[in-house]
Design an enzyme around this catalytic site. Structure first.
Site, mmCIF file in Angstrom:
data_model
loop_
_atom_site.group_PDB
_atom_site.id
_atom_site.type_symbol
_atom_site.label_atom_id
_atom_site.label_comp_id
_atom_site.label_asym_id
_atom_site.label_seq_id
_atom_site.Cartn_x
_atom_site.Cartn_y
_atom_site.Cartn_z
ATOM 1 N N GLY A 103 0.815 -1.205 0.000
ATOM 2 C CA GLY A 103 0.000 0.000 0.000
ATOM 3 C C GLY A 103 0.850 1.256 0.000
ATOM 4 N N CYS A 104 0.449 2.226 0.819
ATOM 5 C CA CYS A 104 1.149 3.514 0.855
ATOM 6 C C CYS A 104 2.565 3.402 1.407
ATOM 7 C CB CYS A 104 0.351 4.513 1.689
ATOM 8 S SG CYS A 104 -1.226 4.987 0.928
ATOM 9 N N ALA A 105 2.881 2.330 2.096
ATOM 10 C CA ALA A 105 4.250 2.127 2.592
ATOM 11 C C ALA A 105 5.174 1.582 1.515
ATOM 12 C CB ALA A 105 4.238 1.169 3.789
#
Length: 378
Positions: free
Chosen positions: A165-167
């Site tokens: 995801g955003c990581a």
């Protein structure tokens, strides 16, 4: 901004928890060179987002709450790979993925070409490609297509990352760092391709999904990590991962016949109370004070993350200005956020040689991917 000039202190940490470190000589530490970012030509403003939400969901019991949350994101505009009309139409998962592949093949090459130029290398000098995306799927990964069409060697390592995801952007930076340490002098190319608008679900009326419809944007970002220590950007010194236990359902996808449905737990905005101490700990293990660094490249999932992090680290909110700029201009562009924020940091041109900094991406898990480094102007 001025650097404090502190040398990194010897590393002390518990057995089995040591972050990755490069060799002692600065010139051997890999450099994350200035990224390149491409955003699509279709634009939706905050006013258009609010108007669409109000019209499409008129009568929804929580529409006023959703509109308020969208306003509070601080997003002024977002870029989309399709027109607003095409984005609002949902032809099904198969057709959505066809659009994903088509647009990726159209938009990845310009970002990669610019990133290679920023780093002063050519495609044949790349030893690994780390391709990050959580908004579409292909097998083989698009790394194979890049190698076949963009001049990369056939022995280039392929490292697709699809579920961070955003990581994912920060994870890719850390894996590139690890690769360059394992293969001294090697170069790794990072590509973050995120078309969040292709995950729009018109029939999902949860408040979290309504908020995401006004928060997420599309972008492609790329950057080279040079293992020989040359280039302008962030000289990588250490990296680490931290996970908050028992939070894997807080940010997730539900895979349904219509595609990916984004699930966001209402507890997510409060995660900085757990993640800020992790940033402090990782910095301390490297001999640095996370509250007194010269620059921060932070994933801006929303303004609450930056506000809370500023409070927990006891640093001035202005230190996160570049992260806020990304959020304001592009929205949450998932794994590409940290690369765009680093690009803005480089273009700002205010960091002196040796400035101490921290880069962090937050995503499902709840996971924090953390990198420490010093600035180099090449």
């Amino acid at each position: 901004m001025t650097t404090n000039g502190r040398p990194a202190q010897p590393h002390h940490s518990r057995p089995g928890t040591q972050p990755v470190h490069a060799a002692d000589a600065p010139h051997t530490r890999p450099v994350l060179c200035e990224p390149a970012v491409e955003v699509p030509e279709h634009v939706i403003t905050i006013e258009e987002s609010l108007d669409l939400a109000a019209r499409l969901h008129h009568g929804h019991e929580d529409i006023e709450l959703a509109l308020r949350l969208i306003k509070n994101t601080g997003v002024r505009k977002r870029h989309l790979v399709q027109s607003i009309e095409a984005t609002l139409d949902h032809p099904g998962l198969e057709e959505r993925n066809v659009v994903y592949v088509r647009e990726a093949k159209r938009r990845v090459p310009p970002a990669v070409t610019a990133a290679l130029a920023n780093a002063g290398v050519c495609a044949r000098e790349i030893d690994a490609i780390i391709f990050v995306s959580c908004t579409g799927f292909t097998m083989p990964a698009l790394t194979a297509w890049m190698i076949n069409t963009m001049g990369f060697r056939t022995d280039t390592r392929q490292m697709p990352i699809a579920q961070m995801g955003c990581a994912g952007g920060a994870s890719a930076i850390n894996r590139a760092h690890d690769f360059c340490l394992a293969h001294p002098g090697a170069n790794a190319l990072i590509v973050a391709c995120e078309f969040c608008s292709l995950c729009y679900q018109p029939d999902d009326l949860t408040v979290g999904n309504l908020l995401s419809n006004g928060l997420f944007g599309d972008a492609v970002a790329a950057a080279v990590v040079r293992g020989d220590g040359h280039g302008r950007g962030m000289r990588l010194e250490s990296n680490a991962t931290r996970l908050i236990p028992d939070t894997e359902e807080w940010i997730s996808y539900a895979l349904k016949p219509t595609g990916f449905h984004f699930l966001l737990d209402r507890r997510v905005p409060h995660t900085m109370q757990d993640l800020a101490p992790a940033l402090v700990q990782v910095s301390a293990e490297h001999g640095w004070d996370a509250t007194e660094l010269d620059f921060y490249v932070i994933h801006a999932g929303g303004p609450r993350i930056l506000d809370d992090l500023s409070r927990h680290l006891n640093v001035k909110p202005a230190i996160f200005e570049r992260s806020r700029d990304t959020l304001t201009d592009y929205g949450n562009i998932a794994s590409a956020v940290v690369l765009d924020t680093l690009r803005r940091t480089a273009e700002n041109g205010l960091l002196p040689e040796g400035a101490h900094g921290l880069l962090a991406g937050f995503g499902p898990g709840i996971t924090a991917e953390i990198a420490l480094g010093t600035w180099t102007n090449g």
